[in-house]
Design a protein around this motif. Structure first.
Motif, short mmCIF file in Angstrom:
data_model
loop_
_atom_site.label_atom_id
_atom_site.label_comp_id
_atom_site.label_asym_id
_atom_site.label_seq_id
_atom_site.Cartn_x
_atom_site.Cartn_y
_atom_site.Cartn_z
N ASP A 103 -30.96 -17.39 -5.95
CA ASP A 103 -30.22 -18.64 -6.13
C ASP A 103 -30.93 -19.83 -5.49
O ASP A 103 -30.83 -20.95 -5.98
CB ASP A 103 -28.81 -18.50 -5.56
CG ASP A 103 -27.94 -17.55 -6.37
OD1 ASP A 103 -28.29 -17.27 -7.53
OD2 ASP A 103 -26.93 -17.08 -5.83
N ASN A 104 -31.61 -19.59 -4.37
CA ASN A 104 -32.29 -20.68 -3.67
C ASN A 104 -33.76 -20.80 -4.04
O ASN A 104 -34.53 -21.47 -3.35
CB ASN A 104 -32.12 -20.54 -2.16
CG ASN A 104 -32.58 -19.18 -1.64
OD1 ASN A 104 -32.72 -18.24 -2.41
ND2 ASN A 104 -32.79 -19.08 -0.34
N TYR A 106 -35.11 -22.33 -6.66
CA TYR A 106 -35.51 -23.68 -7.08
C TYR A 106 -35.73 -24.59 -5.89
O TYR A 106 -36.67 -25.40 -5.89
CB TYR A 106 -34.50 -24.30 -8.03
CG TYR A 106 -34.88 -25.74 -8.33
CD1 TYR A 106 -36.01 -26.02 -9.09
CD2 TYR A 106 -34.16 -26.80 -7.77
CE1 TYR A 106 -36.40 -27.33 -9.32
CE2 TYR A 106 -34.56 -28.11 -7.99
CZ TYR A 106 -35.68 -28.37 -8.77
OH TYR A 106 -36.08 -29.65 -8.98
N ALA A 107 -34.90 -24.51 -4.87
CA ALA A 107 -35.08 -25.35 -3.69
C ALA A 107 -36.45 -25.11 -3.05
O ALA A 107 -37.12 -26.05 -2.62
CB ALA A 107 -33.97 -25.09 -2.67
N LEU A 108 -36.87 -23.85 -3.03
CA LEU A 108 -38.19 -23.52 -2.48
C LEU A 108 -39.29 -24.08 -3.38
O LEU A 108 -40.27 -24.66 -2.90
CB LEU A 108 -38.33 -22.00 -2.35
CG LEU A 108 -39.66 -21.49 -1.79
CD1 LEU A 108 -39.86 -21.95 -0.35
CD2 LEU A 108 -39.71 -19.96 -1.87
N GLU A 110 -39.09 -26.66 -5.44
CA GLU A 110 -39.09 -28.12 -5.33
C GLU A 110 -39.82 -28.57 -4.06
O GLU A 110 -40.64 -29.50 -4.10
CB GLU A 110 -37.65 -28.62 -5.31
CG GLU A 110 -37.51 -30.13 -5.26
CD GLU A 110 -36.07 -30.56 -5.27
OE1 GLU A 110 -35.74 -31.55 -5.94
OE2 GLU A 110 -35.25 -29.89 -4.60
N LYS A 111 -39.57 -27.89 -2.97
CA LYS A 111 -40.22 -28.23 -1.70
C LYS A 111 -41.73 -28.00 -1.81
O LYS A 111 -42.54 -28.81 -1.32
CB LYS A 111 -39.63 -27.37 -0.58
CG LYS A 111 -40.15 -27.68 0.81
CD LYS A 111 -39.43 -26.82 1.84
CE LYS A 111 -39.91 -27.13 3.26
NZ LYS A 111 -39.20 -26.29 4.27
N ARG A 127 -35.23 -29.18 -12.22
CA ARG A 127 -34.62 -27.88 -12.49
C ARG A 127 -34.96 -27.40 -13.90
O ARG A 127 -35.23 -26.21 -14.12
CB ARG A 127 -33.10 -27.96 -12.31
CG ARG A 127 -32.42 -26.60 -12.47
CD ARG A 127 -32.74 -25.69 -11.32
NE ARG A 127 -32.56 -24.30 -11.62
CZ ARG A 127 -31.99 -23.44 -10.76
NH1 ARG A 127 -31.54 -23.88 -9.59
NH2 ARG A 127 -31.87 -22.18 -11.07
N HIS A 145 -39.65 -11.59 -3.96
CA HIS A 145 -39.15 -12.51 -2.94
C HIS A 145 -39.63 -12.03 -1.58
O HIS A 145 -39.40 -10.87 -1.21
CB HIS A 145 -37.62 -12.57 -2.96
CG HIS A 145 -37.04 -13.02 -4.26
ND1 HIS A 145 -36.91 -12.18 -5.36
CD2 HIS A 145 -36.55 -14.23 -4.65
CE1 HIS A 145 -36.36 -12.86 -6.36
NE2 HIS A 145 -36.13 -14.11 -5.95
N TYR A 147 -39.37 -12.42 2.47
CA TYR A 147 -38.44 -12.91 3.48
C TYR A 147 -39.02 -12.73 4.88
O TYR A 147 -39.59 -11.67 5.20
CB TYR A 147 -37.12 -12.16 3.41
CG TYR A 147 -36.28 -12.52 2.19
CD1 TYR A 147 -35.33 -13.53 2.25
CD2 TYR A 147 -36.46 -11.83 0.99
CE1 TYR A 147 -34.56 -13.85 1.14
CE2 TYR A 147 -35.69 -12.15 -0.13
CZ TYR A 147 -34.75 -13.16 -0.05
OH TYR A 147 -33.99 -13.48 -1.15
N GLN A 151 -34.93 -15.46 5.90
CA GLN A 151 -35.36 -16.72 5.31
C GLN A 151 -36.34 -16.47 4.18
O GLN A 151 -37.40 -15.86 4.39
CB GLN A 151 -36.01 -17.61 6.37
CG GLN A 151 -36.47 -18.97 5.83
CD GLN A 151 -37.15 -19.83 6.87
OE1 GLN A 151 -37.26 -19.44 8.03
NE2 GLN A 151 -37.61 -21.00 6.47
N ASP A 173 -43.06 -21.72 1.03
CA ASP A 173 -42.63 -22.76 1.95
C ASP A 173 -43.86 -23.36 2.63
O ASP A 173 -44.58 -22.67 3.35
CB ASP A 173 -41.70 -22.15 3.00
CG ASP A 173 -40.97 -23.21 3.83
OD1 ASP A 173 -41.56 -24.28 4.07
OD2 ASP A 173 -39.83 -22.96 4.25
#
Length: 234
Positions: A103-104, A106-108, A110-111, A127, A145, A147, A151, A173
């Motif tokens: 779910d997160n 896209y936030a990663l 985008e950053k 998006r 993924h 982690y 995180q 990140d």
């Protein structure tokens, strides 16, 4: 190639090249409405095609042959000293494999794009762009993924082929530059190929005169598709 007589191929009009500002490019792509099975997709990969979203494509730029498909024969791969250090540095990460992005994710993404690719054609991120590029995988797609504790710090998108994995894209990140997460994503996929008894990791196009695409020969030996033959460079 299985069912190749039933697959329609299309060619784009000339458009600006993503890698060289003074050149035009043309792209050959498979009918996006075609039902491409994993065996056919695997054969297309052996012939130098790549996937981006729903599109399976190959450069078709006339006299320019700068984009050369590459793959790592994983059982012969010998990590460099630097690559071994990267693997050790990230040994505390946990990998979780899924058929869809977290779910997160896209936030990663985008950053990552805002930090690392402000000068590229993927900036600014959106998006819709993410969903069309990475969210619409094939039946062969997996999302790895990575982690650190709980995180999420990196995602490698990969496709499972009959004879290997195809590394589609890795984003991470940017707050962890010391980890070299892009390198680690490739090393992890090489290891994953070995675990699955798959002989190759397909890395996409190597471009000698483009710095951001030149890194692929850091993974040796490497095989390059030249004149319809895979040639090995040690």
């Amino acid at each position: 190639m299985t069912d190749d007589k039933q697959i329609k191929l299309y060619a784009t009009h000339p458009h600006p090249c993503s890698y060289f500002g003074d050149r035009e490019a043309k792209t050959l792509f498979i009918d996006p409405d075609a039902n491409i099975s994993t065996p056919v997709y695997s054969e297309l990969s052996r012939r130098g095609f790549r996937r981006s979203g729903v599109h399976i494509y190959r450069p078709d730029c006339g006299d320019c042959k700068a984009c050369i498909a590459s793959r790592v024969p994983v059982n012969l791969f010998k990590p460099s000293r630097t690559q071994r250090k990267v693997a050790n540095r990230n040994s505390d990460l946990k990998a979780r494999i899924s058929d869809s992005p977290a779910d997160n994710a896209y936030a990663l993404y985008e950053k990552y794009i805002n930090s690392r690719h402000r000068d590229g054609d993927m900036y600014p991120p959106s998006r819709q762009q993410f969903d069309s590029f990475l969210g619409q995988g094939s039946e062969a797609s997996q999302y790895i993924h990575f982690y650190l504790a709980e995180q999420l710090i990196a995602i490698a998108v990969t496709d499972v082929l009959d004879d290997g994995l195809s590394a589609i894209y890795t984003f991470y990140d940017p707050d962890f530059p010391q980890r070299s997460l892009g390198v680690y994503g490739i090393l992890w996929q090489i290891s994953r190929c070995k675990d699955l008894a798959l002989p190759y990791l397909y890395l996409g196009y190597w471009i000698r005169d483009c710095q951001k695409m030149r890194y692929k020969t850091d993974y040796k030996p490497i095989e390059l598709l030249m004149s319809n033959r895979w040639l090995r460079l040690n």
